[in-house]
Scaffold this active site. Structure first.
Site, mmCIF file in Angstrom:
data_model
loop_
_atom_site.group_PDB
_atom_site.id
_atom_site.type_symbol
_atom_site.label_atom_id
_atom_site.label_comp_id
_atom_site.label_asym_id
_atom_site.label_seq_id
_atom_site.Cartn_x
_atom_site.Cartn_y
_atom_site.Cartn_z
ATOM 1 N N TYR A 144 11.652 -0.737 -10.696
ATOM 2 C CA TYR A 144 12.707 0.201 -11.063
ATOM 3 C C TYR A 144 14.102 -0.398 -10.895
ATOM 4 O O TYR A 144 15.077 0.122 -11.440
ATOM 5 C CB TYR A 144 12.609 1.485 -10.249
ATOM 6 C CG TYR A 144 11.374 2.320 -10.525
ATOM 7 C CD1 TYR A 144 10.615 2.115 -11.662
ATOM 8 C CD2 TYR A 144 10.971 3.308 -9.644
ATOM 9 C CE1 TYR A 144 9.490 2.872 -11.917
ATOM 10 C CE2 TYR A 144 9.840 4.079 -9.887
ATOM 11 C CZ TYR A 144 9.102 3.851 -11.031
ATOM 12 O OH TYR A 144 7.980 4.601 -11.274
ATOM 13 N N LYS A 198 -2.148 -4.496 -6.616
ATOM 14 C CA LYS A 198 -2.953 -5.013 -7.729
ATOM 15 C C LYS A 198 -2.973 -6.536 -7.618
ATOM 16 O O LYS A 198 -2.500 -7.274 -8.492
ATOM 17 C CB LYS A 198 -2.347 -4.553 -9.067
ATOM 18 C CG LYS A 198 -3.227 -4.812 -10.290
ATOM 19 C CD LYS A 198 -4.525 -4.031 -10.273
ATOM 20 C CE LYS A 198 -5.308 -4.268 -11.582
ATOM 21 N NZ LYS A 198 -6.683 -3.743 -11.511
ATOM 22 N N ASP A 230 -6.150 0.769 -9.181
ATOM 23 C CA ASP A 230 -7.055 1.503 -10.061
ATOM 24 C C ASP A 230 -8.196 2.133 -9.264
ATOM 25 O O ASP A 230 -8.600 3.271 -9.521
ATOM 26 C CB ASP A 230 -7.592 0.606 -11.185
ATOM 27 C CG ASP A 230 -7.983 -0.776 -10.714
ATOM 28 O OD1 ASP A 230 -7.719 -1.127 -9.544
ATOM 29 O OD2 ASP A 230 -8.546 -1.532 -11.530
ATOM 30 N N ASP A 254 5.058 6.038 -6.679
ATOM 31 C CA ASP A 254 5.536 7.097 -7.571
ATOM 32 C C ASP A 254 4.351 7.783 -8.250
ATOM 33 O O ASP A 254 4.257 9.015 -8.296
ATOM 34 C CB ASP A 254 6.474 6.484 -8.611
ATOM 35 C CG ASP A 254 7.217 7.519 -9.423
ATOM 36 O OD1 ASP A 254 7.049 8.729 -9.172
ATOM 37 O OD2 ASP A 254 7.973 7.125 -10.338
ATOM 38 N N ASP A 258 2.180 11.568 -6.886
ATOM 39 C CA ASP A 258 2.071 12.718 -7.786
ATOM 40 C C ASP A 258 0.605 13.088 -8.008
ATOM 41 O O ASP A 258 0.258 14.275 -8.102
ATOM 42 C CB ASP A 258 2.744 12.409 -9.126
ATOM 43 C CG ASP A 258 4.244 12.691 -9.095
ATOM 44 O OD1 ASP A 258 4.779 12.866 -7.986
ATOM 45 O OD2 ASP A 258 4.873 12.723 -10.162
#
Length: 383
Positions: A144, A198, A230, A254, A258
């Site tokens: 970001y 990852k 994943d 993030d 959620d």
């Protein structure tokens, strides 16, 4: 008794509605425990654009700096107006700079499933009952904040095409301080940290593993686990109780936080805190500004109210007051109070304001004793 100044950024659309209910509950805390909370309002996001022609004016930063903590409503507008100057770049121009300016690197999102919400969860009761995790998201670096670009290049068949990129960058110190926070929190809980990344594909994923494993040597009493993102996205639904403290990068946190918010049945129930190394904090709900229900008394204020409870504990060191708010929320939910997002077929629906009134009244009435301070000891300041 204590006196505290709270910078209030009401935000956009439902933001002022949920912030008003959090203030109502904080006023009940002040009345019960004898504390004084002074609120200083400032504008950011779309509201600031209307008033100042920019999303994060210097006056707002000054107001926040002068306060003991920041209580923030959600920013943003309708997705249909994303290209309107008022809403274009709200995250890049307001939310991200606000976090960066105050070095709010540590985002904490506690995810629990109250017994009163078990029927609402989309996950089977035998799977979700007892879920109690902290998701720690690195908040001021990563993809970001990395270099990004947009250019035209030569494409196939001699036709130009557009190429766009975002870049993930992390430094050793940025990962290490996250890891120390995770291990310190886990040490006061169930003594387990799960790093989510990852590393089978991304160099930054390998880097996170290396740095966190190195920091782990200083905490031999805490178990370090690792999952690819994943796999973790599936494990969150099939076995959420395995997680104690989950440690993640900015983008992964993030997304997964959620996803985890659906476990108790609504994103309107999950709070968050963002802290810097000095303990200064910003507290906000994890949901958005919800333009479609703004001004209708439909939004659930509990995420904002529980964020205020985190502020009482983490920034003000008032654990008894924080527990009083958490117990009040638990009691009101157990009594069947439901806003539209958590109401099932046939259940009565109350307004945003009525939910705030009931929680404030429960705070004044005293605790139920079902929530112990020790259960949340891991949420004490980490510096």
């Amino acid at each position: 008794m204590s006196n505290f100044t709270i910078a209030v950024l009401p935000g956009d659309y439902v933001g002022p509605e949920v912030v008003a209910e959090a203030r109502k509950v904080l006023d009940a805390v002040a009345e019960r425990f004898g504390h004084t909370f002074t609120y200083t309002e400032a504008l950011a996001g779309g509201a600031a654009y209307d008033a100042f022609g920019e999303h994060l004016p210097q006056s707002t930063l000054d107001t926040c700096k002068a306060a003991d903590a920041v209580l923030k409503g959600p920013f943003g507008g309708p997705t249909s107006e994303v290209n309107h100057p008022k809403w274009q770049g709200v995250e890049q121009n307001a939310i991200l700079p606000l976090r960066k300016h105050f070095d709010l690197y540590l985002n904490i999102r506690p995810v629990t499933v109250p017994d009163a919400m078990l029927d609402l969860s989309p996950v089977k009761e035998e799977v979700v009952k007892g879920t109690d995790m902290l998701i720690l998201r690195e908040l001021i670096s990563g993809i970001y904040f990395g270099p990004r670009g947009d250019r035209e290049i030569e494409g196939k068949r001699e036709k130009p095409e557009r190429e766009v990129w975002d870049t993930e960058i992390y430094r050793t110190s940025e990962i290490a301080r996250m890891a120390h926070s995770a291990f310190k929190l886990a040490r006061e809980r169930r003594k387990k940290v799960t790093l989510i990344s990852k590393s089978n594909v991304l160099s930054t994923g390998v880097f996170w593993r290396e740095v966190v494993q190195d920091v782990a040597k200083e905490y031999p009493d805490v178990t370090l686990d690792y999952q690819h993102v994943d796999n973790a996205s599936m494990q969150l639904i099939t076995n959420p109780r395995q997680y104690d403290v989950m440690l993640t990068s900015n983008i992964i946190g993030d997304i997964l936080s959620d996803e985890a918010s659906v476990l108790p049945g609504s994103i309107g129930l999950v709070p968050s805190a963002s802290l810097n190394e000095e303990g200064f904090g910003l507290y906000e709900p994890i949901h958005g500004s919800a333009p479609d229900i703004a001004g209708q008394g439909k939004v659930n204020p509990i995420s904002m109210i529980l964020s205020a409870a985190m502020m009482l504990r983490l920034s003000f060191d008032l654990p008894e007051a924080a527990v009083a708010v958490e117990e009040a929320v638990d009691r009101v939910l157990s009594e069947g109070a439901r806003t539209g997002d958590i109401a099932q077929t046939g259940e009565a629906v109350i307004t945003t304001q009525e939910m705030g009134d009931r929680i404030a009244a429960a705070v004044r009435a005293g605790g139920s004793g079902r929530i112990s301070e020790g259960q949340y000891k891991g949420l004490e300041p980490t510096t």
